[in-house]
Motif scaffolding. Sequence first.
Motif, PDB file in Angstrom:
ATOM      1  N   TRP A  25      76.955  20.656 -20.622  1.00 52.16           N
ATOM      2  CA  TRP A  25      75.547  20.852 -20.273  1.00 52.16           C
ATOM      3  C   TRP A  25      75.437  22.097 -19.397  1.00 52.16           C
ATOM      4  CZ3 TRP A  25      72.145  18.448 -23.001  1.00 52.16           C
ATOM      5  CH2 TRP A  25      72.336  17.129 -23.416  1.00 52.16           C
ATOM      6  N   LEU A  26      74.651  23.065 -19.860  1.00 44.10           N
ATOM      7  CA  LEU A  26      74.477  24.307 -19.109  1.00 44.10           C
ATOM      8  C   LEU A  26      73.019  24.450 -18.677  1.00 44.10           C
ATOM      9  CD1 LEU A  26      76.461  25.336 -21.886  1.00 44.10           C
ATOM     10  CD2 LEU A  26      77.082  26.678 -19.888  1.00 44.10           C
ATOM     11  N   SER A 165      68.555  24.726 -29.536  1.00 47.55           N
ATOM     12  CA  SER A 165      70.006  24.557 -29.478  1.00 47.55           C
ATOM     13  C   SER A 165      70.411  23.108 -29.261  1.00 47.55           C
ATOM     14  CB  SER A 165      70.601  25.427 -28.368  1.00 47.55           C
ATOM     15  OG  SER A 165      70.056  25.079 -27.107  1.00 47.55           O
ATOM     16  N   ASN A 166      69.643  22.365 -28.481  1.00 40.18           N
ATOM     17  CA  ASN A 166      69.956  20.948 -28.269  1.00 40.18           C
ATOM     18  C   ASN A 166      69.801  20.149 -29.560  1.00 40.18           C
ATOM     19  OD1 ASN A 166      70.562  21.126 -25.505  1.00 40.18           O
ATOM     20  ND2 ASN A 166      68.405  21.027 -24.959  1.00 40.18           N
ATOM     21  N   SER A 167      68.841  20.553 -30.387  1.00 39.16           N
ATOM     22  CA  SER A 167      68.650  19.869 -31.670  1.00 39.16           C
ATOM     23  C   SER A 167      69.888  20.027 -32.542  1.00 39.16           C
ATOM     24  CB  SER A 167      67.430  20.443 -32.398  1.00 39.16           C
ATOM     25  OG  SER A 167      66.302  20.510 -31.571  1.00 39.16           O
ATOM     26  N   VAL A 168      70.440  21.233 -32.548  1.00 34.74           N
ATOM     27  CA  VAL A 168      71.643  21.505 -33.348  1.00 34.74           C
ATOM     28  C   VAL A 168      72.810  20.628 -32.901  1.00 34.74           C
ATOM     29  CG1 VAL A 168      73.414  23.253 -33.844  1.00 34.74           C
ATOM     30  CG2 VAL A 168      70.984  23.864 -33.924  1.00 34.74           C
ATOM     31  N   ILE A 169      73.045  20.582 -31.598  1.00 30.40           N
ATOM     32  CA  ILE A 169      74.177  19.804 -31.086  1.00 30.40           C
ATOM     33  C   ILE A 169      73.971  18.311 -31.323  1.00 30.40           C
ATOM     34  CG2 ILE A 169      75.497  19.215 -29.017  1.00 30.40           C
ATOM     35  CD1 ILE A 169      75.927  22.075 -30.109  1.00 30.40           C
ATOM     36  N   ALA A 170      72.761  17.815 -31.074  1.00 36.08           N
ATOM     37  CA  ALA A 170      72.476  16.396 -31.316  1.00 36.08           C
ATOM     38  C   ALA A 170      72.683  16.049 -32.784  1.00 36.08           C
ATOM     39  CB  ALA A 170      71.052  16.064 -30.880  1.00 36.08           C
ATOM     40  N   VAL A 183      73.806   9.682 -25.404  1.00 37.65           N
ATOM     41  CA  VAL A 183      74.099  10.873 -24.599  1.00 37.65           C
ATOM     42  C   VAL A 183      72.880  11.230 -23.757  1.00 37.65           C
ATOM     43  CG1 VAL A 183      74.667  13.322 -24.675  1.00 37.65           C
ATOM     44  CG2 VAL A 183      75.755  11.741 -26.283  1.00 37.65           C
ATOM     45  N   ARG A 184      73.106  11.485 -22.487  1.00 29.09           N
ATOM     46  CA  ARG A 184      72.025  11.844 -21.573  1.00 29.09           C
ATOM     47  C   ARG A 184      72.386  13.122 -20.830  1.00 29.09           C
ATOM     48  NH1 ARG A 184      70.192   8.720 -24.351  1.00 29.09           N
ATOM     49  NH2 ARG A 184      69.101   6.756 -23.958  1.00 29.09           N
ATOM     50  N   PRO A 185      71.381  13.952 -20.509  1.00 30.97           N
ATOM     51  CA  PRO A 185      71.649  15.143 -19.698  1.00 30.97           C
ATOM     52  C   PRO A 185      71.999  14.754 -18.276  1.00 30.97           C
ATOM     53  CG  PRO A 185      69.292  14.851 -20.029  1.00 30.97           C
ATOM     54  CD  PRO A 185      69.964  13.820 -20.883  1.00 30.97           C
ATOM     55  N   GLY A 189      67.747  15.733 -15.011  1.00 28.93           N
ATOM     56  CA  GLY A 189      67.558  16.803 -15.982  1.00 28.93           C
ATOM     57  C   GLY A 189      66.954  16.330 -17.288  1.00 28.93           C
ATOM     58  N   ARG A 190      66.589  17.312 -18.100  1.00 33.18           N
ATOM     59  CA  ARG A 190      65.995  17.034 -19.401  1.00 33.18           C
ATOM     60  C   ARG A 190      66.570  18.019 -20.416  1.00 33.18           C
ATOM     61  NH1 ARG A 190      61.109  17.703 -22.271  1.00 33.18           N
ATOM     62  NH2 ARG A 190      60.415  19.460 -20.991  1.00 33.18           N
ATOM     63  N   ALA A 191      66.712  17.554 -21.655  1.00 35.44           N
ATOM     64  CA  ALA A 191      67.258  18.389 -22.731  1.00 35.44           C
ATOM     65  C   ALA A 191      66.252  18.457 -23.866  1.00 35.44           C
ATOM     66  CB  ALA A 191      68.585  17.831 -23.231  1.00 35.44           C
ATOM     67  N   PRO A 192      65.252  19.332 -23.761  1.00 34.46           N
ATOM     68  CA  PRO A 192      64.255  19.453 -24.832  1.00 34.46           C
ATOM     69  C   PRO A 192      64.925  19.732 -26.169  1.00 34.46           C
ATOM     70  CG  PRO A 192      63.617  20.753 -22.916  1.00 34.46           C
ATOM     71  CD  PRO A 192      65.031  20.304 -22.680  1.00 34.46           C
ATOM     72  N   GLY A 193      64.428  19.101 -27.219  1.00 34.16           N
ATOM     73  CA  GLY A 193      64.966  19.322 -28.554  1.00 34.16           C
ATOM     74  C   GLY A 193      66.013  18.324 -28.992  1.00 34.16           C
ATOM     75  N   TRP A 194      66.590  17.582 -28.048  1.00 37.04           N
ATOM     76  CA  TRP A 194      67.635  16.616 -28.413  1.00 37.04           C
ATOM     77  C   TRP A 194      67.092  15.560 -29.369  1.00 37.04           C
ATOM     78  CZ3 TRP A 194      72.745  16.982 -27.127  1.00 37.04           C
ATOM     79  CH2 TRP A 194      73.545  15.878 -27.412  1.00 37.04           C
TER      80      TRP A 194
END
Length: 218
Positions: A25-26, A165-170, A183-185, A189-194
Amino acid sequence: METLGGDWLGRASTRRARAAVDLYWLPLGAGGQFVRLNGRFYEAVAAGLKHRRACDLYHSALQVEVPEGTFVIEQAPIHDWSGMERGVVAEGAVGSRWAGRFRIFRYEIRLWRGGHIPDVAEAVESPRRLASDEVHARRVLDQVPKVPTPVWGRDQLGTGEMWNSNSVIAWVIARSGLDAESVRPPAGGRAPGWHAGLVVARGHDHEAPRNAATSQTR
């Protein structure tokens, strides 16, 4: 024979130990103030509209280790034409399909053998080990060239959330048979697109479209 058997078992054990799938997570905008400030502005507006507190924003990347080497998986802007050196397997448009005709408005998906995650020193609560067996590690690698490539920053696939990018990884994690739902950030925090990646992965039997105009395999 006992010695030979012991050596063989030792090598087999080492081979198994070298397989791993790690999630990083960056912080959004790590290494660059412009993106960081824009991310904070975006989150402040989004939080205000939903009457919630603002969160730290994160984007994700994967590092996969198999016996023959280590691979980095991520979505990133296209910097130059040396995509093959970064293991680029696909490209997509940023903002609009029309804009994707210009390199500055395209992103790339990397399956980078021997690569590195930019600004990994700023990663938070990372790495997170998702798997430590070769079967799942290879499934992850196999899925990357199949990732859908809709327009970045738009909800082109009707998930209720923008694709990024989060959509791709998810998507890659879910399609590899790993538990992406849990999986949670990092805390706060929040990971838009997941969520978008999970929705498309669940419905991928219906073949979510790739952006044929701006996607390519190298």
